[in-house]
Scaffold this motif. Structure first.
Motif, PDB file in Angstrom:
ATOM      1  N   GLY A 134      68.892  51.417  10.078  1.00 20.93           N
ATOM      2  CA  GLY A 134      69.787  52.398   9.484  1.00 20.93           C
ATOM      3  C   GLY A 134      70.741  52.995  10.505  1.00 20.93           C
ATOM      4  N   GLU A 135      70.240  53.270  11.708  1.00 20.22           N
ATOM      5  CA  GLU A 135      71.109  53.831  12.748  1.00 20.22           C
ATOM      6  C   GLU A 135      72.110  52.789  13.229  1.00 20.22           C
ATOM      7  OE1 GLU A 135      70.949  56.092  17.088  1.00 20.22           O
ATOM      8  OE2 GLU A 135      69.082  55.593  16.038  1.00 20.22           O
ATOM      9  N   PHE A 136      71.649  51.540  13.362  1.00 20.92           N
ATOM     10  CA  PHE A 136      72.554  50.472  13.799  1.00 20.92           C
ATOM     11  C   PHE A 136      73.719  50.313  12.818  1.00 20.92           C
ATOM     12  CE2 PHE A 136      74.129  46.161  14.011  1.00 20.92           C
ATOM     13  CZ  PHE A 136      74.188  45.884  15.360  1.00 20.92           C
ATOM     14  N   THR A 137      73.398  50.244  11.525  1.00 22.99           N
ATOM     15  CA  THR A 137      74.463  50.060  10.534  1.00 22.99           C
ATOM     16  C   THR A 137      75.395  51.257  10.492  1.00 22.99           C
ATOM     17  OG1 THR A 137      72.996  50.885   8.770  1.00 22.99           O
ATOM     18  CG2 THR A 137      73.089  48.506   9.099  1.00 22.99           C
ATOM     19  N   ALA A 179      60.805  53.590  -5.368  1.00 23.62           N
ATOM     20  CA  ALA A 179      61.732  53.489  -6.492  1.00 23.62           C
ATOM     21  C   ALA A 179      63.178  53.781  -6.089  1.00 23.62           C
ATOM     22  CB  ALA A 179      61.304  54.431  -7.616  1.00 23.62           C
ATOM     23  N   ASP A 180      63.398  54.572  -5.009  1.00 19.94           N
ATOM     24  CA  ASP A 180      64.769  54.889  -4.603  1.00 19.94           C
ATOM     25  C   ASP A 180      65.170  54.128  -3.338  1.00 19.94           C
ATOM     26  OD1 ASP A 180      63.639  56.188  -2.419  1.00 19.94           O
ATOM     27  OD2 ASP A 180      63.788  58.172  -3.305  1.00 19.94           O
ATOM     28  N   ALA A 181      64.515  53.012  -3.068  1.00 18.11           N
ATOM     29  CA  ALA A 181      64.768  52.247  -1.849  1.00 18.11           C
ATOM     30  C   ALA A 181      66.191  51.696  -1.821  1.00 18.11           C
ATOM     31  CB  ALA A 181      63.766  51.111  -1.732  1.00 18.11           C
ATOM     32  N   ARG A 182      66.777  51.694  -0.648  1.00 19.91           N
ATOM     33  CA  ARG A 182      68.105  51.123  -0.424  1.00 19.91           C
ATOM     34  C   ARG A 182      68.042  50.231   0.805  1.00 19.91           C
ATOM     35  NH1 ARG A 182      73.861  54.367   0.354  1.00 19.91           N
ATOM     36  NH2 ARG A 182      75.124  52.547   0.901  1.00 19.91           N
ATOM     37  N   ALA A 183      68.705  49.094   0.738  1.00 22.68           N
ATOM     38  CA  ALA A 183      68.585  48.100   1.811  1.00 22.68           C
ATOM     39  C   ALA A 183      69.655  48.286   2.880  1.00 22.68           C
ATOM     40  CB  ALA A 183      68.678  46.699   1.228  1.00 22.68           C
ATOM     41  N   ASP A 184      69.235  48.174   4.134  1.00 21.32           N
ATOM     42  CA  ASP A 184      70.143  47.993   5.260  1.00 21.32           C
ATOM     43  C   ASP A 184      69.918  46.572   5.767  1.00 21.32           C
ATOM     44  OD1 ASP A 184      71.496  50.512   5.685  1.00 21.32           O
ATOM     45  OD2 ASP A 184      69.553  51.321   6.262  1.00 21.32           O
ATOM     46  N   ARG A 185      70.998  45.864   6.039  1.00 20.69           N
ATOM     47  CA  ARG A 185      70.820  44.508   6.558  1.00 20.69           C
ATOM     48  C   ARG A 185      71.877  44.205   7.599  1.00 20.69           C
ATOM     49  NH1 ARG A 185      72.628  40.050   1.981  1.00 20.69           N
ATOM     50  NH2 ARG A 185      74.830  40.634   1.848  1.00 20.69           N
ATOM     51  N   ILE A 186      71.509  43.327   8.520  1.00 19.39           N
ATOM     52  CA  ILE A 186      72.370  42.964   9.634  1.00 19.39           C
ATOM     53  C   ILE A 186      72.423  41.443   9.708  1.00 19.39           C
ATOM     54  CG2 ILE A 186      72.620  43.034  12.142  1.00 19.39           C
ATOM     55  CD1 ILE A 186      70.939  45.676  11.982  1.00 19.39           C
ATOM     56  N   GLU A 187      73.615  40.913   9.711  1.00 20.66           N
ATOM     57  CA  GLU A 187      73.766  39.463   9.860  1.00 20.66           C
ATOM     58  C   GLU A 187      73.400  39.059  11.287  1.00 20.66           C
ATOM     59  OE1 GLU A 187      77.261  36.031   9.856  1.00 20.66           O
ATOM     60  OE2 GLU A 187      77.618  37.956   8.841  1.00 20.66           O
ATOM     61  N   VAL A 188      72.527  38.068  11.400  1.00 15.79           N
ATOM     62  CA  VAL A 188      72.075  37.610  12.716  1.00 15.79           C
ATOM     63  C   VAL A 188      72.704  36.251  13.018  1.00 15.79           C
ATOM     64  CG1 VAL A 188      70.096  37.027  14.159  1.00 15.79           C
ATOM     65  CG2 VAL A 188      69.899  38.860  12.447  1.00 15.79           C
ATOM     66  N   PRO A 208      81.470  43.579  16.928  1.00 10.92           N
ATOM     67  CA  PRO A 208      82.338  44.394  16.070  1.00 10.92           C
ATOM     68  C   PRO A 208      83.169  43.521  15.138  1.00 10.92           C
ATOM     69  CG  PRO A 208      82.496  45.073  18.370  1.00 10.92           C
ATOM     70  CD  PRO A 208      81.763  43.763  18.357  1.00 10.92           C
ATOM     71  N   LYS A 209      83.401  44.019  13.918  1.00 12.58           N
ATOM     72  CA  LYS A 209      84.289  43.312  12.985  1.00 12.58           C
ATOM     73  C   LYS A 209      84.830  44.311  11.975  1.00 12.58           C
ATOM     74  CE  LYS A 209      81.093  41.925   9.311  1.00 12.58           C
ATOM     75  NZ  LYS A 209      80.701  40.845   8.408  1.00 12.58           N
ATOM     76  N   GLY A 210      86.045  44.087  11.529  1.00 12.08           N
ATOM     77  CA  GLY A 210      86.649  44.907  10.488  1.00 12.08           C
ATOM     78  C   GLY A 210      86.982  46.321  10.929  1.00 12.08           C
ATOM     79  N   ARG A 211      87.690  47.009  10.076  1.00 14.11           N
ATOM     80  CA  ARG A 211      88.055  48.397  10.307  1.00 14.11           C
ATOM     81  C   ARG A 211      86.888  49.294   9.945  1.00 14.11           C
ATOM     82  NH1 ARG A 211      90.102  51.758   6.619  1.00 14.11           N
ATOM     83  NH2 ARG A 211      90.466  49.957   5.241  1.00 14.11           N
ATOM     84  N   TRP A 218      81.207  45.315   6.713  1.00 16.93           N
ATOM     85  CA  TRP A 218      79.853  45.140   6.181  1.00 16.93           C
ATOM     86  C   TRP A 218      79.597  43.676   5.850  1.00 16.93           C
ATOM     87  CZ3 TRP A 218      75.290  47.432   5.655  1.00 16.93           C
ATOM     88  CH2 TRP A 218      74.384  46.892   4.748  1.00 16.93           C
ATOM     89  N   PRO A 219      78.409  43.129   6.157  1.00 14.12           N
ATOM     90  CA  PRO A 219      77.338  43.757   6.939  1.00 14.12           C
ATOM     91  C   PRO A 219      77.625  43.648   8.434  1.00 14.12           C
ATOM     92  CG  PRO A 219      76.674  41.555   6.284  1.00 14.12           C
ATOM     93  CD  PRO A 219      78.018  41.798   5.640  1.00 14.12           C
ATOM     94  N   PRO A 220      77.073  44.556   9.242  1.00 10.27           N
ATOM     95  CA  PRO A 220      77.234  44.462  10.691  1.00 10.27           C
ATOM     96  C   PRO A 220      76.640  43.156  11.220  1.00 10.27           C
ATOM     97  CG  PRO A 220      76.344  46.595  10.049  1.00 10.27           C
ATOM     98  CD  PRO A 220      76.266  45.717   8.843  1.00 10.27           C
ATOM     99  N   VAL A 221      77.093  42.756  12.399  1.00 15.48           N
ATOM    100  CA  VAL A 221      76.680  41.475  12.972  1.00 15.48           C
ATOM    101  C   VAL A 221      76.008  41.704  14.323  1.00 15.48           C
ATOM    102  CG1 VAL A 221      77.460  39.229  13.821  1.00 15.48           C
ATOM    103  CG2 VAL A 221      78.535  40.245  11.799  1.00 15.48           C
ATOM    104  N   LEU A 222      74.934  40.952  14.550  1.00 15.37           N
ATOM    105  CA  LEU A 222      74.236  40.977  15.836  1.00 15.37           C
ATOM    106  C   LEU A 222      74.154  39.551  16.365  1.00 15.37           C
ATOM    107  CD1 LEU A 222      72.538  43.064  17.646  1.00 15.37           C
ATOM    108  CD2 LEU A 222      70.548  41.883  16.696  1.00 15.37           C
ATOM    109  N   ALA A 223      74.618  39.343  17.601  1.00 21.69           N
ATOM    110  CA  ALA A 223      74.459  38.053  18.267  1.00 21.69           C
ATOM    111  C   ALA A 223      73.105  38.065  18.968  1.00 21.69           C
ATOM    112  CB  ALA A 223      75.586  37.817  19.259  1.00 21.69           C
ATOM    113  N   ALA A 224      72.161  37.306  18.444  1.00 16.00           N
ATOM    114  CA  ALA A 224      70.778  37.379  18.919  1.00 16.00           C
ATOM    115  C   ALA A 224      70.576  36.610  20.223  1.00 16.00           C
ATOM    116  CB  ALA A 224      69.834  36.842  17.856  1.00 16.00           C
ATOM    117  N   THR A 225      69.798  37.202  21.097  1.00 16.72           N
ATOM    118  CA  THR A 225      69.364  36.519  22.316  1.00 16.72           C
ATOM    119  C   THR A 225      67.868  36.237  22.300  1.00 16.72           C
ATOM    120  OG1 THR A 225      69.081  38.668  23.419  1.00 16.72           O
ATOM    121  CG2 THR A 225      71.200  37.547  23.700  1.00 16.72           C
ATOM    122  N   ASP A 226      67.141  36.909  21.394  1.00 15.92           N
ATOM    123  CA  ASP A 226      65.686  36.699  21.311  1.00 15.92           C
ATOM    124  C   ASP A 226      65.213  37.101  19.918  1.00 15.92           C
ATOM    125  OD1 ASP A 226      63.036  36.188  22.675  1.00 15.92           O
ATOM    126  OD2 ASP A 226      62.726  38.256  22.032  1.00 15.92           O
TER     127      ASP A 226
END
Length: 240
Positions: A134-137, A179-188, A208-211, A218-226
C-alpha cells in the motif's frame, strides 16, 4: 433428538468462532486484529445460549415423556430442517474458509484517480527498504518528491496474473473485515512468474511511469532483482 437442533447449531457456531479467535490466529483471514475480543465474547455467548437451550429442551422432553406415558400418545414435534443447519455450522468448525486470494484481487478495478499528490517522508536509510504494498503504490502514484527513485525496495505479497501472462505482486487491504478488501498490486518485471496465489518476497527497484495520479501510472512497476518463496503471513491483509 431433532429438538436439540437449534441448540446444537448455536454450540457449533460458538465453537467455530472460538476456534478461529481464541485458540488460533485464523480470524485474521476475515477481520482486523482489534476485533478479536468481540469475536471471543460472541463465541462464548453462543456457547452459553446453546447450552442453556439444550438444558431447557431436555427438561421439556422429560415432562412430555411423562405426559405421553400418561395418555399413550406421542406429542413430539420439531422441524427436521434443524438437522440441515448443523451441516454449515460443522463445516465452519472443521474447515474454516481460506483468506481472500487472486480471485478477489482480480475483481478489483484499477480506478485510481489523482488524490493527495504531494511530498512523502524520506525512506529509511539502508537498502533494501521493507515497504508495505500500500505504501509503495501510494508513493509511486502520488509522491511528487520521487523518494523511491534509485532505492532498493523489498515487499511481500501473493502472485496474480492477467490474461497476457504479466504477473503482479498483490496484497489486499482491509478497513474492518474481508468484505471491504481492496487490492494493491505491482507489476513485476525482469523475473519469471511463480505460481498464482503463492506468497513471495520480491526485491527490486521502482520503474517510474506515467504522470502522477494518472491512469497511466497504474499499476506501479518493480524491476525485480530477487524473488523468494515465503509462507503466508499470519495476517495476510494490510490495514488501510
Amino acid at each position: 433428538m431433532r429438538r436439540y437442533g437449534p441448540a446444537l447449531v448455536l454450540v457449533l457456531c460458538g465453537g467455530a468462532v472460538l476456534r478461529i479467535s481464541l485458540f488460533s490466529e485464523l480470524y485474521l483471514r476475515y477481520v482486523q486484529q482489534g476485533l478479536r475480543p468481540y469475536l471471543i465474547a460472541s463465541g462464548v455467548l453462543l456457547l452459553v445460549l446453546g447450552t442453556v437451550g439444550a438444558v431447557v429442551v431436555g427438561r421439556g422432553t422429560r415432562d412430555e415423556d411423562r405426559h405421553e406415558h400418561a395418555d399413550g400418545h406421542d406429542h413430539s414435534h420439531g422441524p427436521r430442517v434443524a438437522r440441515l443447519l448443523v451441516v454449515p455450522a460443522l463445516a465452519l468448525l472443521l474447515f474454516p474458509p481460506p483468506a481472500l486470494g487472486s480471485y478477489s484481487a482480480e475483481r478489483e478495478a484499477a480506478g485510481y484517480a489523482a488524490q493527495g499528490i504531494g511530498t512523502f517522508p524520506a525512506l529509511p536509510e539502508g537498502d533494501p527498504v521493507d515497504l508495505a504494498l500500500g505504501e509503495f503504490t501510494s508513493r509511486a502514484l502520488y509522491d511528487s518528491g520521487r523518494t523511491m527513485r534509485n532505492r532498493t525496495i523489498r515487499m511481500t505479497g501473493f502472485v496474480t496474473k492477467d490474461d497476457e501472462g504479466t504477473w503482479y505482486l498483490t496484497r489486499l487491504r482491509v478497513s474492518c473485515c474481508a468484505a471491504d478488501a481492496r487490492a494493491d498490486r505491482i507489476e513485476v518485471r525482469e523475473a519469471g512468474a511463480p505460481a498464482v496465489d503463492s506468497w513471495v518476497s520480491v526485491t527490486g527497484t521502482w520503474v517510474p511511469k506515467g504522470r502522477l495520479g494518472s491512469d497511466e501510472a497504474w499499476p506501479p512497476v518493480l524491476a525485480a532483482t530477487d524473488v523468494r518463496h515465503v509462507g503466508q503471513p499470519e495476517n495476510p491483509y494490510e490495514k488501510r
